[in-house]
Design a protein around this motif. Sequence first.
Motif, mmCIF file in Angstrom:
data_model
loop_
_atom_site.group_PDB
_atom_site.id
_atom_site.type_symbol
_atom_site.label_atom_id
_atom_site.label_comp_id
_atom_site.label_asym_id
_atom_site.label_seq_id
_atom_site.Cartn_x
_atom_site.Cartn_y
_atom_site.Cartn_z
ATOM 1 N N ILE A 1 -11.963 17.028 -31.904
ATOM 2 C CA ILE A 1 -12.318 16.436 -31.128
ATOM 3 C C ILE A 1 -10.814 15.867 -30.572
ATOM 4 N N TYR A 2 -9.696 16.422 -31.867
ATOM 5 C CA TYR A 2 -8.314 16.039 -30.562
ATOM 6 C C TYR A 2 -7.576 17.151 -30.188
ATOM 7 N N ALA A 3 -8.275 17.940 -30.437
ATOM 8 C CA ALA A 3 -7.487 19.782 -29.982
ATOM 9 C C ALA A 3 -7.621 19.992 -28.417
ATOM 10 N N LYS A 4 -7.454 19.103 -27.844
ATOM 11 C CA LYS A 4 -7.749 18.412 -26.824
ATOM 12 C C LYS A 4 -6.297 18.175 -25.528
ATOM 13 N N SER A 5 -6.055 18.753 -24.533
ATOM 14 C CA SER A 5 -5.461 17.386 -23.610
ATOM 15 C C SER A 5 -5.146 15.945 -23.972
ATOM 16 N N GLY A 6 -4.495 15.330 -24.181
ATOM 17 C CA GLY A 6 -4.665 13.422 -24.667
ATOM 18 C C GLY A 6 -5.025 12.971 -26.049
ATOM 19 N N GLY A 7 -5.401 14.532 -26.661
ATOM 20 C CA GLY A 7 -5.892 14.386 -27.754
ATOM 21 C C GLY A 7 -5.110 13.676 -28.373
ATOM 22 N N TYR A 8 -3.945 13.254 -28.511
ATOM 23 C CA TYR A 8 -2.407 12.512 -29.174
ATOM 24 C C TYR A 8 -2.966 11.518 -29.468
ATOM 25 N N ASP A 9 -3.407 10.301 -28.183
ATOM 26 C CA ASP A 9 -3.060 9.160 -28.070
ATOM 27 C C ASP A 9 -4.884 8.405 -28.592
ATOM 28 N N LEU A 10 -5.525 9.816 -28.587
ATOM 29 C CA LEU A 10 -6.402 9.261 -28.881
ATOM 30 C C LEU A 10 -6.887 8.863 -30.854
ATOM 31 N N PHE A 11 -6.008 10.442 -31.210
ATOM 32 C CA PHE A 11 -6.052 10.618 -32.984
ATOM 33 C C PHE A 11 -5.155 8.572 -32.909
ATOM 34 N N CYS A 12 -4.426 8.653 -31.914
ATOM 35 C CA CYS A 12 -3.246 7.378 -32.460
ATOM 36 C C CYS A 12 -4.583 6.207 -32.396
ATOM 37 N N LYS A 13 -4.746 6.013 -32.109
ATOM 38 C CA LYS A 13 -5.576 5.139 -31.573
ATOM 39 C C LYS A 13 -6.657 4.894 -32.546
ATOM 40 N N ASP A 14 -7.333 5.587 -33.090
ATOM 41 C CA ASP A 14 -8.427 6.461 -34.131
ATOM 42 C C ASP A 14 -7.500 5.873 -35.338
ATOM 43 N N LEU A 15 -6.455 6.328 -35.388
ATOM 44 C CA LEU A 15 -5.740 5.683 -36.904
ATOM 45 C C LEU A 15 -5.842 4.185 -37.037
ATOM 46 N N GLU A 16 -4.566 3.705 -35.731
ATOM 47 C CA GLU A 16 -4.618 1.970 -35.349
ATOM 48 C C GLU A 16 -5.825 1.485 -35.990
ATOM 49 N N ALA B 1 0.058 18.608 -35.646
ATOM 50 C CA ALA B 1 -0.385 19.379 -35.068
ATOM 51 C C ALA B 1 -0.780 19.268 -33.966
ATOM 52 N N ILE B 2 -1.633 17.965 -33.846
ATOM 53 C CA ILE B 2 -2.093 17.547 -32.715
ATOM 54 C C ILE B 2 -1.608 17.948 -31.546
ATOM 55 N N LEU B 3 -0.528 16.446 -32.051
ATOM 56 C CA LEU B 3 0.978 16.734 -30.805
ATOM 57 C C LEU B 3 1.470 17.696 -30.434
ATOM 58 N N GLN B 4 1.758 18.770 -31.062
ATOM 59 C CA GLN B 4 2.065 19.724 -31.274
ATOM 60 C C GLN B 4 0.986 21.132 -29.735
ATOM 61 N N ALA B 5 0.349 21.042 -29.845
ATOM 62 C CA ALA B 5 -0.674 21.428 -29.474
ATOM 63 C C ALA B 5 -1.668 20.877 -27.576
ATOM 64 N N ASP B 6 -1.508 18.848 -27.319
ATOM 65 C CA ASP B 6 -1.467 18.571 -26.831
ATOM 66 C C ASP B 6 -0.703 18.407 -25.229
ATOM 67 N N LYS B 7 -1.165 19.226 -24.480
ATOM 68 C CA LYS B 7 -0.819 20.011 -23.481
ATOM 69 C C LYS B 7 -0.222 19.005 -22.313
ATOM 70 N N LYS B 8 -1.163 17.862 -22.309
ATOM 71 C CA LYS B 8 -0.875 16.724 -21.253
ATOM 72 C C LYS B 8 0.430 16.140 -21.947
ATOM 73 N N LEU B 9 1.222 16.531 -22.602
ATOM 74 C CA LEU B 9 2.237 15.831 -23.168
ATOM 75 C C LEU B 9 3.645 16.668 -22.697
ATOM 76 N N THR B 10 4.916 16.167 -22.459
ATOM 77 C CA THR B 10 6.477 16.705 -22.001
ATOM 78 C C THR B 10 7.104 16.923 -23.322
ATOM 79 N N GLU B 11 7.616 17.588 -23.693
ATOM 80 C CA GLU B 11 8.582 17.805 -24.459
ATOM 81 C C GLU B 11 9.148 16.715 -25.609
ATOM 82 N N LYS B 12 9.779 15.943 -23.544
ATOM 83 C CA LYS B 12 10.543 14.725 -24.380
ATOM 84 C C LYS B 12 9.584 13.504 -24.683
ATOM 85 N N GLU B 13 8.453 13.416 -24.037
ATOM 86 C CA GLU B 13 7.486 12.881 -24.645
ATOM 87 C C GLU B 13 7.260 12.837 -26.019
ATOM 88 N N LYS B 14 7.068 14.232 -26.395
ATOM 89 C CA LYS B 14 6.651 14.334 -27.892
ATOM 90 C C LYS B 14 7.960 14.387 -28.543
#
Length: 629
Positions: free
Chosen positions: A417-432, A465-478
């Motif tokens: 579910i998290y291995a897609k564009s915008g998955g990192y923010d979703l993961f962080c929200k669930d973790l929070e 792993a999720i952060l590196q795979a998230d294509k929505k984020l730029t390298e700077k954002e990552k």
Amino acid sequence: MDKPVCLIDTASDGKLCVQQSALQVLEQIQQPVVVVAVVGLYRTGKSYLMNRLAGKQTGFALGSTIESKTKGIWMWCVPHPTKPGTTLVLLDTEGLGDVDKGDSKHDTNIFCLAVLLSSTLVYNSRGTIDNRAIEELQYVTELTECIKVKSSDEDVDDSNEFVKFFPSFIWAVRDFTLERKIDGKDATENDYLEFALKLKHGTSKKVMEYNLPRECIQKFFPSRTCFTFPFPTAPENVSCLEKLDPADLSTEFLVVTGRFCKFVFDKSDVKKLKDGYTVTGRVLGHLAKTYVDTIASGAVPCLENAVIAMAMIENQAAVKEGLEVYQSGMEKLKNSFPLELKEVSSEHQRLSGMATQTFMTRSFRDTDGKHLKSLEEKVTKLFDGYLCQNEQASKKRCEDLLSSLSATMNENLKQGIYAKSGGYDLFCKDLEDIVKKYNSQTNKEVKAEAVLEVFLKQKSVDSKAILQADKKLTEKEKKIKEETEKAILLEQEIKAKEEEQRQLQEKMEAEKQSNEERMRQMKEKMDEEIRLQREEAERAMDSKLREQAALMEKGFKEKADRMSQEMEEFKRQNAEAESNRAREFAELLENSNKRHEESMAMMMQQHSEQMKALQQQMSARPKGGCCIL
């Protein structure tokens, strides 16, 4: 006990031995004991008096022939009729002077044991208190050779101290037929006894031999009383005395018997050891075994050695009892683990105080504090163990909660579910959300922060792993989010360390309060022991002063003057003993405080090192907030 048992018997090798079955009876008696022993020539009716003291018609064997019936020392333990919470221990001894034994040393040993074990000694004789009767009490003159107060190797006469711990003395004169008159005037029973103990003037060998037993009785037994019993019944009925109804007995005999029993019940004190330590049934059993084993070995019973042996046994048992009080209470608390640290610490303080009190109640002569130190160390070790168990229970509860709260996240990870564009923010929200729910349910758990720290570190692997795979984020954002995540982990690590520090400080405060309570109880115990020691010395001095006054009144000025010298030495020894005891107690308190200070210093060192590491971590912490915490 519904009947007497043999306490001390003669083994096949002719040596005295203690019966294990009797020791088992005494072991169960935790109450203070009043010990009344009867001694006297065989076939003088000792056992009848003891049965009456037990409130029974029968019990101790009564012989009806010229053969001595009682062998060794027999014991009967009954509830004290006038002193609640106290046990009356009656000791009926083998008749002295039995020609069949042919061993006068055996009689001396029986007499010595009766003196050493009793708080009231009844000497039973027949007829009158004449010179022959007093000579038959020859054993009293041998006490200085058969009993030692101190364990010094030197052959020192320490009989001056006998008065501190010897029993009160009752002379029971049976079949008394004379009129009690002195110089034609009516005399009381006690007047009659004192007249019989009157010394003669002179220094000839004959006079000195006459005076010796009388001087010994006066010196060793300053508290003495006499009862004169008339014939109980017609001569032909004496052989079946225990079977007779009260109506068949002389009224006057019954009256004297009643007075005798009442006096024993009202005036006999609880048995005490040297320095005023109260003897229980259990301690009496240990004493009996110590004295009998010493006699059987051919040595002379020594009170100081007996007290040291008793102290070792009782102090070891006191440590065990104190530990059981603490452990049983903490085991009940353990059923409620996990708990807040302050709840565990508070119960530890309460139970530690109870354990110390239990120890203090039973212990005595722990002069170097070795046994109290042992109790402290064992309680501290147990406390650390219970803290560890509480932490383990808390850790498990926290881990189980996180496992439950993160179940959906783990399922999402499996399904990608998290291995897609915008998955990192979703993961962080669930973790929070997980962390918020966790914190709301574990705010009182001792391992809440530490378990969360481990959990977040584990999830950081998935997060990277999720952060590196998230294509929505730029390298700077990552890069920014990676730094933020590091800050979050560091923040949680710092919070876990801060909680450890808080708990360490709480533990130190608990130990400080426990030590203060222990010091208070130790001071109370010391004051009480010194008070008892002083009272014992004062009673002994009062007895000596009365004895000296009596000598002066009867014209024995030289003896009275010698007593003055003895009393000065007696005062000096008592003052020295009290001073030594106070010094020992001061050292004991100082050593105990020193141990506590060393323990606190170690904790403070640990605290200081942790704080230093914590400050270094905090100084390295990046500025900025954290999205999760």
